[in-house]
Design an enzyme around this catalytic site. Structure first.
Site, PDB file in Angstrom:
ATOM      1  N   HIS A  90      39.889  35.447   0.679  1.00 51.06           N
ATOM      2  CA  HIS A  90      39.119  35.672   1.987  1.00 51.06           C
ATOM      3  C   HIS A  90      40.235  36.534   2.855  1.00 51.06           C
ATOM      4  CE1 HIS A  90      36.203  35.505   4.756  1.00 51.06           C
ATOM      5  NE2 HIS A  90      36.896  34.711   5.961  1.00 51.06           N
ATOM      6  N   SER A 145      36.944  38.493   9.047  1.00 51.44           N
ATOM      7  CA  SER A 145      36.218  37.181   8.903  1.00 51.44           C
ATOM      8  C   SER A 145      35.315  37.264   9.952  1.00 51.44           C
ATOM      9  CB  SER A 145      37.007  35.968   8.627  1.00 51.44           C
ATOM     10  OG  SER A 145      36.429  34.670   8.194  1.00 51.44           O
ATOM     11  N   ASP A 191      35.324  36.021  -3.255  1.00 50.72           N
ATOM     12  CA  ASP A 191      35.690  35.508  -1.988  1.00 50.72           C
ATOM     13  C   ASP A 191      34.723  34.114  -1.952  1.00 50.72           C
ATOM     14  OD1 ASP A 191      36.014  34.615   0.506  1.00 50.72           O
ATOM     15  OD2 ASP A 191      35.906  36.715   1.090  1.00 50.72           O
TER      16      ASP A 191
END
Length: 267
Positions: free
Chosen positions: A244, A95, A216
């Site tokens: 995610h 991320s 996502d």
């Protein structure tokens, strides 16, 4: 005390083997890599750490001024690698940590020489033709909720990150978010969701894997495709799943993708 000690950093694996450093995303910690990192322990040196303000990192490591941008986090990771005497490292970031990896590479291209971006986004906010997945008002609402309801936002965000059908991951993420100091969580969320690293991408010279989940809601396909287009020579691999956090929900596929990406002689 060295930075690595304060950030709960460890280096394991056979001496003289290639190096992988795993860096977690918002509200999490190094334990989020427990289903992926051990798969590389026999033929890699593996670095794990907790970012400042996260998990078991010493609270003194968090500086609201220095960590008001991702550059501060990139500097911390590079300090750890320097203390360990490591270079030619593959940076695996989840991320927002994917962009920390980009900044670390741009600051020290001989140290961070390959990038693996797991569920990345260079900008979460829609901007003209660019689709990041959120409007500016969406982000404003999220941050306002986090500020006003410090113990009530975690369940909703954990559900978005884990994805439908991943209850065990959702529970783990919610617990991790709840353990994060509220002021740190709020500032890191603002740095993450209001950040824009799109202009950094064309300067990346490291071989790069973009590991994108098909469904996502945090970092949609459009975000991963944009990164792939902007980084010359990058490889994009799509996981046909949702959520995610594929390193928690689909760890075997993440391991396989990383191994396939690394060049012959590194694996």
């Amino acid at each position: 005390m060295e930075v690595g000690d304060t950030l709960n950093a460890t280096l394991t694996g056979p001496s003289g083997t290639p190096v992988l450093v795993f860096v977690h995303g918002f509200g999490c910690g190094r334990e989020m890599w427990r289903l992926v990192a051990p798969a590389f322990s026999d033929d890699f040196r593996v670095v794990l750490l907790d970012l400042p303000g996260s998990a078991a990192a010493d609270p003194s490591t968090y500086d609201p001024v220095r960590h008001a941008s991702l550059d501060g986090y990139a500097e911390d990771v590079l300090k750890v690698l320097d203390e360990l005497g490591l270079d030619d490292v593959t940076f695996v970031g989840h991320s927002v940590a994917s962009m920390i990896g980009v900044l670390a590479h741009l600051a020290a291209p001989t140290v961070v020489t390959r990038l693996v971006m797991v569920s990345p986004s260079a900008c979460y906010v829609d901007d003209g033709e660019y689709v990041g997945g959120f409007s500016a008002s969406d982000i404003d609402d999220l941050l306002t909720t986090m500020e006003r309801n410090q113990l009530g936002w975690q369940a909703a965000v954990a559900g978005m990150v884990a994805g439908a059908g991943h209850e065990e991951a959702r529970t783990e993420l919610e617990d991790a978010f709840c353990r994060t100091r509220p002021d740190v969580a709020l500032q890191f969320a603002e740095v993450t969701f209001r950040g824009d690293n799109r202009a950094d991408l064309p300067h990346v010279s490291a071989p790069t894997l973009v590991l994108q989940v098909r469904d996502d809601v945090i970092a949609p396909m459009t975000a991963g495709e944009f990164i792939h287009r902007q980084i010359t020579g990058s490889v994009m691999r799509v996981l046909e799943t949702r959520g995610h956090a594929p390193h928690l929900t689909n760890p075997d596929e993440v391991v396989s993708a990383i191994r396939d990406f690394l060049p012959v002689g590194v694996t």
